[in-house]
Design an enzyme around this catalytic site. Sequence first.
Site, PDB file in Angstrom:
ATOM      1  N   HIS A  71       0.831  -1.204   0.000  1.00  0.00           N
ATOM      2  CA  HIS A  71       0.000   0.000   0.000  1.00  0.00           C
ATOM      3  C   HIS A  71       0.866   1.256   0.000  1.00  0.00           C
ATOM      4  O   HIS A  71       0.611   2.198  -0.768  1.00  0.00           O
ATOM      5  CB  HIS A  71      -0.922  -0.009   1.222  1.00  0.00           C
ATOM      6  CG  HIS A  71      -1.624   1.295   1.453  1.00  0.00           C
ATOM      7  ND1 HIS A  71      -2.810   1.632   0.831  1.00  0.00           N
ATOM      8  CD2 HIS A  71      -1.285   2.370   2.219  1.00  0.00           C
ATOM      9  CE1 HIS A  71      -3.181   2.834   1.210  1.00  0.00           C
ATOM     10  NE2 HIS A  71      -2.280   3.306   2.052  1.00  0.00           N
ATOM     11  N   GLU A  72       1.899   1.264   0.844  1.00  0.00           N
ATOM     12  CA  GLU A  72       2.735   2.468   0.941  1.00  0.00           C
ATOM     13  C   GLU A  72       3.578   2.655  -0.317  1.00  0.00           C
ATOM     14  O   GLU A  72       3.726   3.783  -0.809  1.00  0.00           O
ATOM     15  CB  GLU A  72       3.632   2.375   2.181  1.00  0.00           C
ATOM     16  CG  GLU A  72       2.886   2.240   3.496  1.00  0.00           C
ATOM     17  CD  GLU A  72       1.921   3.384   3.750  1.00  0.00           C
ATOM     18  OE1 GLU A  72       2.119   4.484   3.181  1.00  0.00           O
ATOM     19  OE2 GLU A  72       0.959   3.193   4.512  1.00  0.00           O
TER      20      GLU A  72
ATOM     21  N   HIS B 173       1.805   4.313  -3.219  1.00  0.00           N
ATOM     22  CA  HIS B 173       1.759   5.780  -3.228  1.00  0.00           C
ATOM     23  C   HIS B 173       2.924   6.360  -4.032  1.00  0.00           C
ATOM     24  O   HIS B 173       2.755   7.314  -4.804  1.00  0.00           O
ATOM     25  CB  HIS B 173       1.819   6.321  -1.802  1.00  0.00           C
ATOM     26  CG  HIS B 173       0.521   6.251  -1.063  1.00  0.00           C
ATOM     27  ND1 HIS B 173      -0.625   6.852  -1.514  1.00  0.00           N
ATOM     28  CD2 HIS B 173       0.199   5.653   0.122  1.00  0.00           C
ATOM     29  CE1 HIS B 173      -1.613   6.640  -0.656  1.00  0.00           C
ATOM     30  NE2 HIS B 173      -1.140   5.912   0.340  1.00  0.00           N
TER      31      HIS B 173
END
Length: 336
Positions: free
Chosen positions: A191-192, A195
């Site tokens: 998820h990170e 980004h």
Amino acid sequence: MPLTRGVWQAWRHFRSTVSLKRSFGFPPWSSSPPPSKLYFARRRPTGAPSWGSPHTKQVLLIGITVTGGLVYYVVHIDRAPLTQRRRMIDISAEQEAAIGKANFQMVLKQYHGRVLPATSPTTRYVERIGRRVAASAEEISPPGVHYQWEFVVIDSPEPNAFCLPGGKVAVFTGILPILVDENSVAAVLSHEIAHAVARHGAEKLAFAKILLLLQIIINQFIDTRLLTNMLMQLLLTLPFSRKMESEADFIGLHLMAAACFDPQAMAPMFERMKALREKMMHGQRAPPSYLSTHPADEDRVAAIIRWLPEVMPEYEAKCIPPVREWKRTLRSLNLF
């Protein structure tokens, strides 16, 4: 005496008539037609704005600003990876990476003395999983975009993790209790890292410029800056942030599948995250989702479950067949 008075009145009438003729050309009570041409000074209708009026200049300035802003937006349109969402990005990947590196140095300085050494088993564990996810992320990165991946673990009770532009990843020890296995660690890191791959940092900077332009235009008509800021926060800034978080979840699922981590681990991870937050809040209710920068955990879980049928075939095609082939070989040898 009456004769004298009559003569005097006739004389006064004659003089007034001659005076009117000299002034206007005809007496006002004359029934003769007016002259064929009359010349008057050209006057604008009452209330019609002139090009030199402040109001017209203001409207013209706003029109030029909006037109220029639209042209600038169209010229800098970009598409997010996988989702193909259109957005504006007006800085290069190198500039974005430089900003991320500078911010990462500030974080390391802020948590000086609490960053675990690179030889720590926890750091090595996180970095090993993170580099697998990062390798799959580079496969979907825009052409010419390069990363200098760096993974650190910070000894802090915050249940948080982040990835800054350029590939600077930090994981706080406060989130480790809900990361029960490699798949759940990969869920957070995917998820990170999503980004960074989606260039959400550069998109935020561009979106801030759009908000500033809108604020300037609105303030020309409504001089209530506090109310304007609140409305823009509720209607634009927070929904924009939630959209990027959802997009990172979607891209993160694909990164997990490409790195051969089970995407089904992401939904339970967010459920444990919700339980951890509730425990830290000591029974207090969380603020409504429309006041948050992140979607509600239950909404994220529902979205992830909805996306799994799209992601699982990719995971099974790349990662499951070798296991099935291995089992089939063992069966043929009567060893399984």
